[in-house]
Design a protein around this motif. Structure first.
Motif, mmCIF file in Angstrom:
data_model
loop_
_atom_site.group_PDB
_atom_site.id
_atom_site.type_symbol
_atom_site.label_atom_id
_atom_site.label_comp_id
_atom_site.label_asym_id
_atom_site.label_seq_id
_atom_site.Cartn_x
_atom_site.Cartn_y
_atom_site.Cartn_z
ATOM 1 N N ASN A 37 0.830 -1.210 0.000
ATOM 2 C CA ASN A 37 0.000 0.000 0.000
ATOM 3 C C ASN A 37 0.860 1.254 0.000
ATOM 4 O O ASN A 37 0.523 2.253 -0.647
ATOM 5 C CB ASN A 37 -0.939 0.009 1.203
ATOM 6 C CG ASN A 37 -2.017 -1.056 1.093
ATOM 7 O OD1 ASN A 37 -2.317 -1.526 0.001
ATOM 8 N ND2 ASN A 37 -2.584 -1.440 2.218
ATOM 9 N N VAL A 38 1.970 1.223 0.726
ATOM 10 C CA VAL A 38 2.878 2.375 0.771
ATOM 11 C C VAL A 38 3.515 2.586 -0.597
ATOM 12 O O VAL A 38 3.632 3.717 -1.073
ATOM 13 C CB VAL A 38 3.944 2.193 1.874
ATOM 14 C CG1 VAL A 38 4.953 3.330 1.836
ATOM 15 C CG2 VAL A 38 3.279 2.095 3.244
ATOM 16 N N ILE A 39 3.926 1.509 -1.261
ATOM 17 C CA ILE A 39 4.511 1.610 -2.609
ATOM 18 C C ILE A 39 3.499 2.252 -3.564
ATOM 19 O O ILE A 39 3.847 3.146 -4.342
ATOM 20 C CB ILE A 39 4.960 0.229 -3.121
ATOM 21 C CG1 ILE A 39 6.156 -0.272 -2.299
ATOM 22 C CG2 ILE A 39 5.321 0.287 -4.609
ATOM 23 C CD1 ILE A 39 6.530 -1.719 -2.550
ATOM 24 N N THR A 93 4.262 10.579 -6.464
ATOM 25 C CA THR A 93 5.466 11.067 -7.123
ATOM 26 C C THR A 93 5.467 10.928 -8.633
ATOM 27 O O THR A 93 6.249 11.579 -9.316
ATOM 28 C CB THR A 93 6.704 10.325 -6.591
ATOM 29 O OG1 THR A 93 6.556 8.931 -6.889
ATOM 30 C CG2 THR A 93 6.887 10.540 -5.109
ATOM 31 N N GLY A 94 4.624 10.025 -9.140
ATOM 32 C CA GLY A 94 4.633 9.772 -10.579
ATOM 33 C C GLY A 94 5.743 8.827 -10.991
ATOM 34 O O GLY A 94 6.001 8.641 -12.175
ATOM 35 N N LEU A 95 6.411 8.228 -10.005
ATOM 36 C CA LEU A 95 7.458 7.256 -10.310
ATOM 37 C C LEU A 95 6.830 5.976 -10.853
ATOM 38 O O LEU A 95 5.665 5.691 -10.605
ATOM 39 C CB LEU A 95 8.253 6.911 -9.043
ATOM 40 C CG LEU A 95 9.101 8.017 -8.424
ATOM 41 C CD1 LEU A 95 9.675 7.548 -7.089
ATOM 42 C CD2 LEU A 95 10.226 8.408 -9.359
ATOM 43 N N GLY A 96 7.645 5.188 -11.532
ATOM 44 C CA GLY A 96 7.194 3.876 -11.960
ATOM 45 C C GLY A 96 7.156 2.944 -10.761
ATOM 46 O O GLY A 96 7.676 3.253 -9.686
ATOM 47 N N LEU A 97 6.570 1.781 -10.956
ATOM 48 C CA LEU A 97 6.430 0.826 -9.864
ATOM 49 C C LEU A 97 7.786 0.396 -9.303
ATOM 50 O O LEU A 97 7.975 0.347 -8.085
ATOM 51 C CB LEU A 97 5.634 -0.401 -10.349
ATOM 52 C CG LEU A 97 5.249 -1.413 -9.292
ATOM 53 C CD1 LEU A 97 4.408 -0.761 -8.203
ATOM 54 C CD2 LEU A 97 4.470 -2.564 -9.920
ATOM 55 N N THR A 98 8.744 0.137 -10.159
ATOM 56 C CA THR A 98 10.077 -0.291 -9.715
ATOM 57 C C THR A 98 10.764 0.797 -8.910
ATOM 58 O O THR A 98 11.354 0.517 -7.860
ATOM 59 C CB THR A 98 10.952 -0.665 -10.936
ATOM 60 O OG1 THR A 98 10.256 -1.642 -11.714
ATOM 61 C CG2 THR A 98 12.287 -1.211 -10.506
ATOM 62 N N GLU A 99 10.678 2.045 -9.392
ATOM 63 C CA GLU A 99 11.320 3.160 -8.693
ATOM 64 C C GLU A 99 10.653 3.420 -7.345
ATOM 65 O O GLU A 99 11.319 3.691 -6.348
ATOM 66 C CB GLU A 99 11.300 4.430 -9.544
ATOM 67 C CG GLU A 99 12.150 4.368 -10.793
ATOM 68 C CD GLU A 99 11.428 3.749 -11.980
ATOM 69 O OE1 GLU A 99 10.238 3.375 -11.857
ATOM 70 O OE2 GLU A 99 12.065 3.611 -13.043
ATOM 71 N N ALA A 100 9.318 3.345 -7.312
ATOM 72 C CA ALA A 100 8.592 3.561 -6.060
ATOM 73 C C ALA A 100 8.946 2.478 -5.050
ATOM 74 O O ALA A 100 9.147 2.756 -3.867
ATOM 75 C CB ALA A 100 7.088 3.585 -6.319
ATOM 76 N N LYS A 101 9.057 1.235 -5.510
ATOM 77 C CA LYS A 101 9.417 0.123 -4.629
ATOM 78 C C LYS A 101 10.825 0.333 -4.074
ATOM 79 O O LYS A 101 11.077 0.147 -2.879
ATOM 80 C CB LYS A 101 9.341 -1.200 -5.387
ATOM 81 C CG LYS A 101 9.667 -2.412 -4.541
ATOM 82 C CD LYS A 101 9.517 -3.694 -5.355
ATOM 83 C CE LYS A 101 9.759 -4.892 -4.481
ATOM 84 N NZ LYS A 101 10.981 -5.588 -4.765
#
Length: 123
Positions: free
Chosen positions: A70-72, A79-87
Motif C-alpha cells: 500500500n505504501v509503494i 510522485t509519478g514514479l514507476g512501480l520499480t522506482e517507487a518500490k
C-alpha cells in the motif's frame, strides 16, 4: 484573491529556466524591465534568514511499516514514479519522497502515506 494565490503557487513551482523565460515574456509584453532594487549606500543589511518563515518542506518516508504494498502504491501515485522506482524508494527508507513542496501539500502527502501504513516525517 484566489486567483492571486493560484498564480503565486504556479510561479513558485517554476524551474529557474521557466522563471527566466516568464520574466522575459512579461518584459516584452508590457515594455518594462524587472530588475532588483538598488540598496542605498550605508544601509544596514537586515537579518533576513532569522525572520523568514519556512515555505518549502520535505516529506521523508521514515519507515514503510507492515503494509509495504500500500505504501509503494501511495508513493507511486504521489510522485509519478514507476512501480520499480517507487518500490526502491520505499525499500531504502528513510528517504525523501518529495522535496521543496508547500506545507499544505506536505501535510496531504503525509496523511496519504500514513493512511497507507507508513511512518512519515516532515522536515
Amino acid at each position: 484573491m484566489a486567483v492571486v494565490e493560484e498564480l503565486v503557487e504556479k510561479i513558485g513551482s517554476l524551474t529557474l529556466l521557466e522563471a527566466s523565460e516568464l520574466k522575459k515574456a512579461l518584459e516584452d509584453k508590457f515594455g518594462v524591465t524587472a530588475s532588483a532594487p538598488m540598496m542605498m549606500a550605508g544601509a544596514p543589511a537586515a537579518p533576513v534568514a532569522a525572520a523568514e518563515e519556512k515555505t518549502e518542506f520535505t516529506v521523508v518516508l521514515a519507515e514503510a511499516g507492515t503494509q509495504k504494498i500500500n505504501v509503494i502504491k501511495a508513493v507511486k501515485n504521489a510522485t509519478g514514479l514507476g512501480l520499480t522506482e517507487a518500490k526502491a524508494l520505499v525499500e531504502s527508507a528513510p528517504k525523501p519522497v518529495k522535496e521543496g513542496i508547500s506545507k499544505a501539500d506536505a501535510d496531504k502527502l503525509k496523511a496519504d502515506l500514513e493512511a497507507a501504513g507508513a511512518k512519515v516525517e516532515i522536515k
